[in-house]
Scaffold this active site. Sequence first.
Site, short mmCIF file in Angstrom:
data_model
loop_
_atom_site.label_atom_id
_atom_site.label_comp_id
_atom_site.label_asym_id
_atom_site.label_seq_id
_atom_site.Cartn_x
_atom_site.Cartn_y
_atom_site.Cartn_z
N GLU A 1 -8.60 -17.32 10.84
CA GLU A 1 -7.46 -16.65 10.20
C GLU A 1 -6.14 -17.10 10.84
OE1 GLU A 1 -6.62 -14.85 7.79
OE2 GLU A 1 -8.37 -13.79 7.00
N LYS B 1 -4.24 -6.88 15.45
CA LYS B 1 -4.12 -5.45 15.19
C LYS B 1 -5.48 -4.87 14.86
CE LYS B 1 -2.06 -2.48 11.79
NZ LYS B 1 -1.33 -2.41 10.56
N LYS C 1 -6.01 -8.92 11.30
CA LYS C 1 -5.95 -7.47 11.10
C LYS C 1 -7.33 -6.97 10.70
CE LYS C 1 -3.63 -3.88 8.45
NZ LYS C 1 -2.52 -3.55 7.54
N ARG D 1 -1.83 6.44 8.10
CA ARG D 1 -1.95 6.68 6.66
C ARG D 1 -1.42 8.07 6.30
NH1 ARG D 1 -7.65 3.41 5.79
NH2 ARG D 1 -6.79 1.40 6.48
N ARG E 1 -10.59 -0.80 2.68
CA ARG E 1 -9.88 -2.08 2.75
C ARG E 1 -10.76 -3.22 3.25
NH1 ARG E 1 -5.15 0.31 1.63
NH2 ARG E 1 -3.95 1.55 3.11
N CYS F 1 0.80 -1.24 0.00
CA CYS F 1 0.00 0.00 0.00
C CYS F 1 0.83 1.28 0.00
CB CYS F 1 -1.03 0.00 1.13
SG CYS F 1 -0.30 0.09 2.77
C1 PBG Z 1 -0.11 -1.35 5.80
C2 PBG Z 1 -0.23 -1.09 7.24
C3 PBG Z 1 -1.12 -0.25 7.93
C4 PBG Z 1 -0.71 -0.25 9.26
C5 PBG Z 1 0.38 -1.10 9.36
N1 PBG Z 1 0.66 -1.63 8.11
C6 PBG Z 1 -2.23 0.58 7.43
C7 PBG Z 1 -3.43 -0.03 6.83
O1 PBG Z 1 -3.61 -1.23 6.79
O2 PBG Z 1 -4.21 0.76 6.32
C8 PBG Z 1 -1.32 0.55 10.37
C9 PBG Z 1 -0.43 0.83 11.54
C10 PBG Z 1 -0.89 1.90 12.44
O3 PBG Z 1 -2.01 2.45 12.33
O4 PBG Z 1 -0.12 2.26 13.34
N2 PBG Z 1 -0.90 -2.32 5.28
#
Ligand code: PBG
Length: 325
Positions: free
Chosen positions: A233, A248, A195, A205, A217, A122
Amino acid sequence: MVFPEYRPRRMRQNDTFRAMIRETRLAPEQMIYPLFIMPGKNKREEVSSMPGVFRLSVDQLKKEAEDCLDAGVRSVLLFGLPEKKDPMGSGAHAKNGIVQRAIQELKNKAPELTVVTDVCLCEYTDHGHCGCLINDQVDNDTTLELLGLTALSHAKAGADMVAPSDMMDGRVSEIRTVLDENDFQNIPIMSYAVKYASAFYGPFRDAADCAPQFGDRRSYQMDPANSREALREATLDVEEGADILMVKPAVAYLDIISRLHDEFDLPVAAYHVSGEYAMIKAAAAKGWIDEERVMAETLLSIRRAGADIIITYYAKEMARLLQKM
Ligand code: PBG
């Protein structure tokens, strides 16, 4: 034993007793500190929505690494802001890409520091999605190959562990296979197994410039309403060869951390994400809460729920506080 024979307050009456029976502790070596790497020289830009968090150019990493080690933090998690983005996110696996250069710099200048890398597209795609698109849909199976290449390029640059955060199906086994075929059997995979599609990623972001340019997403990250799906998962990632399972965000998902800890025997990591950090910082800036105590209590709650490892923007601050205690 009940009152008045048993009095729980007896063991709370002084600090020695309280410390003696303390069930959960925080340790600096269990925290991983995220770093954002940007192009250019001599760059150290504070992320406006994340006070105390900076985007750093590669030449700043030696100093940052020394600061981490001095605080007792032994591991970092790297995110990159590439010079250019394209539809396939090719910067993610470029031999001389931003993260690849950062790994080499850290391995040369601070070999004692453990370098974990985020594996995702991303930050590298011009559309901001975590995989490549076919007819405006994130295509799972074509993305897998790119993720495998990305993990391999990180390992070749010297990364100690890779952490896929894309949420494509099958990526852990793809990455394991590619690493093993290239003699990287010893590089562990910390999988973002569970996640959620969370609003708590907002400040990240900004930091990593990776907001999706259209849509969201939710077709790949999990629905915050689901917990049994989290077990499914996690089971898949165990079967595919994950070494560490991550949940997360952390604080809004303590129940999920607890379930993973109870149901699996792999180490569990939790990512205390950007929005969770930003909320504490904002309330503290207003003078509404005691930042040190709220930080410590929050991180402790993540450990108490069952996380072995915490990824947090507070790693250095918490480690410094532990040194004082
Ligand atoms: C990338 C990613 C994200 C985060 C970690 N890896 C953003 C997302 O999935 O949009 C978020 C980490 C944070 O908010 O501290 N895929």
